[in-house]
Design an enzyme around this catalytic site. Structure first.
Site, PDB file in Angstrom:
ATOM      1  N   GLY A  22       0.840  -1.190   0.000  1.00  0.00           N
ATOM      2  CA  GLY A  22       0.000   0.000   0.000  1.00  0.00           C
ATOM      3  C   GLY A  22       0.873   1.238   0.000  1.00  0.00           C
ATOM      4  O   GLY A  22       1.966   1.228   0.577  1.00  0.00           O
ATOM      5  N   ASP A  49      -0.005  -1.019  -4.935  1.00  0.00           N
ATOM      6  CA  ASP A  49      -1.342  -0.421  -4.914  1.00  0.00           C
ATOM      7  C   ASP A  49      -1.238   1.087  -4.707  1.00  0.00           C
ATOM      8  O   ASP A  49      -0.634   1.555  -3.732  1.00  0.00           O
ATOM      9  CB  ASP A  49      -2.166  -1.040  -3.774  1.00  0.00           C
ATOM     10  CG  ASP A  49      -3.569  -0.456  -3.686  1.00  0.00           C
ATOM     11  OD1 ASP A  49      -4.486  -1.051  -4.272  1.00  0.00           O
ATOM     12  OD2 ASP A  49      -3.736   0.592  -3.032  1.00  0.00           O
ATOM     13  N   TYR A  54      -4.007   9.728  -4.153  1.00  0.00           N
ATOM     14  CA  TYR A  54      -2.842   9.695  -3.260  1.00  0.00           C
ATOM     15  C   TYR A  54      -1.779  10.702  -3.677  1.00  0.00           C
ATOM     16  O   TYR A  54      -0.849  10.980  -2.920  1.00  0.00           O
ATOM     17  CB  TYR A  54      -2.195   8.302  -3.241  1.00  0.00           C
ATOM     18  CG  TYR A  54      -3.053   7.172  -2.728  1.00  0.00           C
ATOM     19  CD1 TYR A  54      -4.302   7.401  -2.134  1.00  0.00           C
ATOM     20  CD2 TYR A  54      -2.624   5.856  -2.826  1.00  0.00           C
ATOM     21  CE1 TYR A  54      -5.081   6.345  -1.679  1.00  0.00           C
ATOM     22  CE2 TYR A  54      -3.394   4.796  -2.370  1.00  0.00           C
ATOM     23  CZ  TYR A  54      -4.622   5.046  -1.803  1.00  0.00           C
ATOM     24  OH  TYR A  54      -5.384   3.995  -1.357  1.00  0.00           O
ATOM     25  N   LYS A  83      -6.708   3.539  -8.845  1.00  0.00           N
ATOM     26  CA  LYS A  83      -8.133   3.762  -8.588  1.00  0.00           C
ATOM     27  C   LYS A  83      -8.568   5.115  -9.146  1.00  0.00           C
ATOM     28  O   LYS A  83      -7.826   6.098  -9.058  1.00  0.00           O
ATOM     29  CB  LYS A  83      -8.420   3.739  -7.074  1.00  0.00           C
ATOM     30  CG  LYS A  83      -7.826   2.531  -6.367  1.00  0.00           C
ATOM     31  CD  LYS A  83      -8.029   2.624  -4.852  1.00  0.00           C
ATOM     32  CE  LYS A  83      -7.165   1.597  -4.145  1.00  0.00           C
ATOM     33  NZ  LYS A  83      -5.771   2.046  -3.994  1.00  0.00           N
ATOM     34  N   HIS A 116     -12.862   3.886  -6.742  1.00  0.00           N
ATOM     35  CA  HIS A 116     -12.362   4.072  -5.378  1.00  0.00           C
ATOM     36  C   HIS A 116     -13.486   4.100  -4.333  1.00  0.00           C
ATOM     37  O   HIS A 116     -13.378   3.509  -3.265  1.00  0.00           O
ATOM     38  CB  HIS A 116     -11.540   5.367  -5.314  1.00  0.00           C
ATOM     39  CG  HIS A 116     -10.531   5.382  -4.214  1.00  0.00           C
ATOM     40  ND1 HIS A 116      -9.341   6.063  -4.295  1.00  0.00           N
ATOM     41  CD2 HIS A 116     -10.519   4.801  -2.989  1.00  0.00           C
ATOM     42  CE1 HIS A 116      -8.644   5.902  -3.189  1.00  0.00           C
ATOM     43  NE2 HIS A 116      -9.348   5.141  -2.382  1.00  0.00           N
ATOM     44  N   ASN A 155     -14.682  -0.136  -1.456  1.00  0.00           N
ATOM     45  CA  ASN A 155     -15.640   0.461  -0.514  1.00  0.00           C
ATOM     46  C   ASN A 155     -17.103   0.284  -0.932  1.00  0.00           C
ATOM     47  O   ASN A 155     -17.955   1.103  -0.589  1.00  0.00           O
ATOM     48  CB  ASN A 155     -15.349   1.958  -0.316  1.00  0.00           C
ATOM     49  CG  ASN A 155     -13.999   2.198   0.331  1.00  0.00           C
ATOM     50  OD1 ASN A 155     -13.726   1.709   1.416  1.00  0.00           O
ATOM     51  ND2 ASN A 155     -13.143   2.950  -0.347  1.00  0.00           N
ATOM     52  N   LYS A 256       0.941  -1.020   4.490  1.00  0.00           N
ATOM     53  CA  LYS A 256       1.773   0.064   3.983  1.00  0.00           C
ATOM     54  C   LYS A 256       2.796   0.457   5.046  1.00  0.00           C
ATOM     55  O   LYS A 256       2.514   0.402   6.250  1.00  0.00           O
ATOM     56  CB  LYS A 256       0.912   1.261   3.583  1.00  0.00           C
ATOM     57  CG  LYS A 256       0.114   1.856   4.726  1.00  0.00           C
ATOM     58  CD  LYS A 256      -0.987   2.745   4.219  1.00  0.00           C
ATOM     59  CE  LYS A 256      -1.848   3.213   5.390  1.00  0.00           C
ATOM     60  NZ  LYS A 256      -3.124   3.761   4.974  1.00  0.00           N
ATOM     61  N   SER A 257       3.961   0.824   4.605  1.00  0.00           N
ATOM     62  CA  SER A 257       4.997   1.320   5.499  1.00  0.00           C
ATOM     63  C   SER A 257       6.023   2.058   4.665  1.00  0.00           C
ATOM     64  O   SER A 257       6.163   1.813   3.466  1.00  0.00           O
ATOM     65  CB  SER A 257       5.672   0.166   6.253  1.00  0.00           C
ATOM     66  OG  SER A 257       6.703   0.675   7.086  1.00  0.00           O
ATOM     67  N   LYS A 260      12.022   0.426   5.799  1.00  0.00           N
ATOM     68  CA  LYS A 260      12.456  -0.772   5.081  1.00  0.00           C
ATOM     69  C   LYS A 260      12.268  -2.046   5.910  1.00  0.00           C
ATOM     70  O   LYS A 260      11.800  -3.069   5.404  1.00  0.00           O
ATOM     71  CB  LYS A 260      13.913  -0.636   4.650  1.00  0.00           C
ATOM     72  CG  LYS A 260      14.352  -1.769   3.726  1.00  0.00           C
ATOM     73  CD  LYS A 260      15.762  -1.554   3.193  1.00  0.00           C
ATOM     74  CE  LYS A 260      16.136  -2.651   2.197  1.00  0.00           C
ATOM     75  NZ  LYS A 260      17.504  -2.464   1.661  1.00  0.00           N
ATOM     76  N   ALA A 264       9.763  -5.194   4.896  1.00  0.00           N
ATOM     77  CA  ALA A 264      10.238  -6.580   4.835  1.00  0.00           C
ATOM     78  C   ALA A 264       9.443  -7.467   5.788  1.00  0.00           C
ATOM     79  O   ALA A 264       9.016  -8.567   5.432  1.00  0.00           O
ATOM     80  CB  ALA A 264      11.725  -6.637   5.188  1.00  0.00           C
ATOM     81  N   ASN A 266       6.400  -7.147   6.947  1.00  0.00           N
ATOM     82  CA  ASN A 266       5.012  -7.379   6.512  1.00  0.00           C
ATOM     83  C   ASN A 266       4.918  -8.473   5.449  1.00  0.00           C
ATOM     84  O   ASN A 266       3.872  -9.107   5.289  1.00  0.00           O
ATOM     85  CB  ASN A 266       4.404  -6.086   5.964  1.00  0.00           C
ATOM     86  CG  ASN A 266       4.143  -5.069   7.055  1.00  0.00           C
ATOM     87  OD1 ASN A 266       4.037  -5.405   8.233  1.00  0.00           O
ATOM     88  ND2 ASN A 266       4.034  -3.799   6.670  1.00  0.00           N
TER      89      ASN A 266
END
Length: 305
Positions: A22, A49, A54, A83, A116, A155, A256-257, A260, A264, A266
């Protein structure tokens, strides 16, 4: 260390990785999105994604382009999701919006394009009440033009998804919505699976995420010893337990992050399996609490919640 991620087969026969990166952030420094995506691809993410709203399409596209130039990946190795935002819901505006996203990302096609939200707005943010069935016709045109391989929604509630399915010439392959241990969404997840539409989880950590404020009166989630015990047993973090819980339910996830080590971390959730009892413990954290309530659209036509 490169991690190989299992895939799920979509209703059109194409495959999507069970975990994607994300890229949403309320605030980001210049280059932050590009760096996160480059790290993600190096570590083994093959699903990226993003969304036009964004405002990061250029950086995400640069990261993809850089890794292709380096020879680390080919374009066909990636599954890229984008989206369409609520201000381009008119049928005639869908293809131009998609073409603009492709231009920003310097890509020839998308793997997945989503509506979206089912609500529609104008440039001032006012409700325009464009029927999402009209939007879907534009989405189908984008497939027919070869601009995108698969289309879906985000959604959408059960009634809205069912209505799309009744009118669609090309069925949505996914419904992307909030699912996590504090918002388990069994009814909607089960409905999607029944309709052969893959449920995809955004905000997959819910209130277990350190980035999320606690739900008033329910401040025990981050300190609950039961969750810590499961994490310790498998030498994992609570975030990894939450992600594993979702993938074991057959739900692809989009954590999402921008760190680093966490990007990794996740990804590293496929070398253990939760027992039925442990799944039930994670289930017990459900509060039916939305981290993404969409309150800005609450009074708008087609608001899904």
């Amino acid at each position: 260390m490169f991690t190989k991620v299992p895939k799920v087969k979509l209703n059109n026969g194409l495959e999507m990785p069970m975990i994607g990166l994300g890229t949403y952030a309320r605030k980001a420094e210049p280059g932050q999105y590009r760096q996160a995506v480059e790290w993600g691809i190096e570590l083994g993410y093959r699903h990226i994604d993003t969304a036009s709203c964004y405002k990061n399409e250029q950086e995400v596209g640069e990261a993809i382009g850089n890794k292709i130039k380096e020879g680390l990946i080919k374009r066909e190795d990636l599954f890229v999701t984008n989206k369409i935002w609520n201000d381009h819901h008119a049928e005639s505006e869908v293809v131009p919006a998609l073409k603009n996203s492709l231009k920003e990302m310097k890509l020839d096609y998308l793997d997945l394009y989503l509506i979206h939200w089912p609500v529609s707005i104008n440039a001032k943010g006012e409700d325009t009440a464009v029927d999402y069935i009209e939007t879907w016709k534009g989405m189908e045109e984008a497939v027919n033009l070869g601009l995108v391989k698969s289309i879906g929604v985000s959604n959408f509630n059960e009634e809205q998804l069912e209505r799309i399915l009744k009118h669609a010439n090309i069925k949505p392959v996914v419904n992307q919505f909030e699912v996590n241990p504090t918002m388990t969404q069994h009814k909607l997840v089960d409905f999607c699976k029944e309709m052969n539409v893959t449920p995809v989880a955004y905000t997959p950590l819910g209130l277990i995420s350190e980035a999320r404020p606690e739900f008033i009166g329910k401040d025990v989630i981050k300190t609950d010893p039961k969750l810590w015990a499961i994490a310790e047993k498998y030498s994992k973090t609570r975030a990894q337990i939450a992600l594993r819980y979702l993938t074991q339910r057959g739900i692809p996830v989009l954590p999402k992050s921008f760190t680093k080590s966490r990007i990794a971390e996740n990804l590293n959730i496929f070398d253990f399996e939760l027992s039925k009892e442990e799944m039930n413990i994670v289930e017990s954290f459900n509060l039916n609490h939305r981290c993404v309530p969409g309150r800005a659209f609450e009074k708008y036509t087609y608001f899904p919640f």
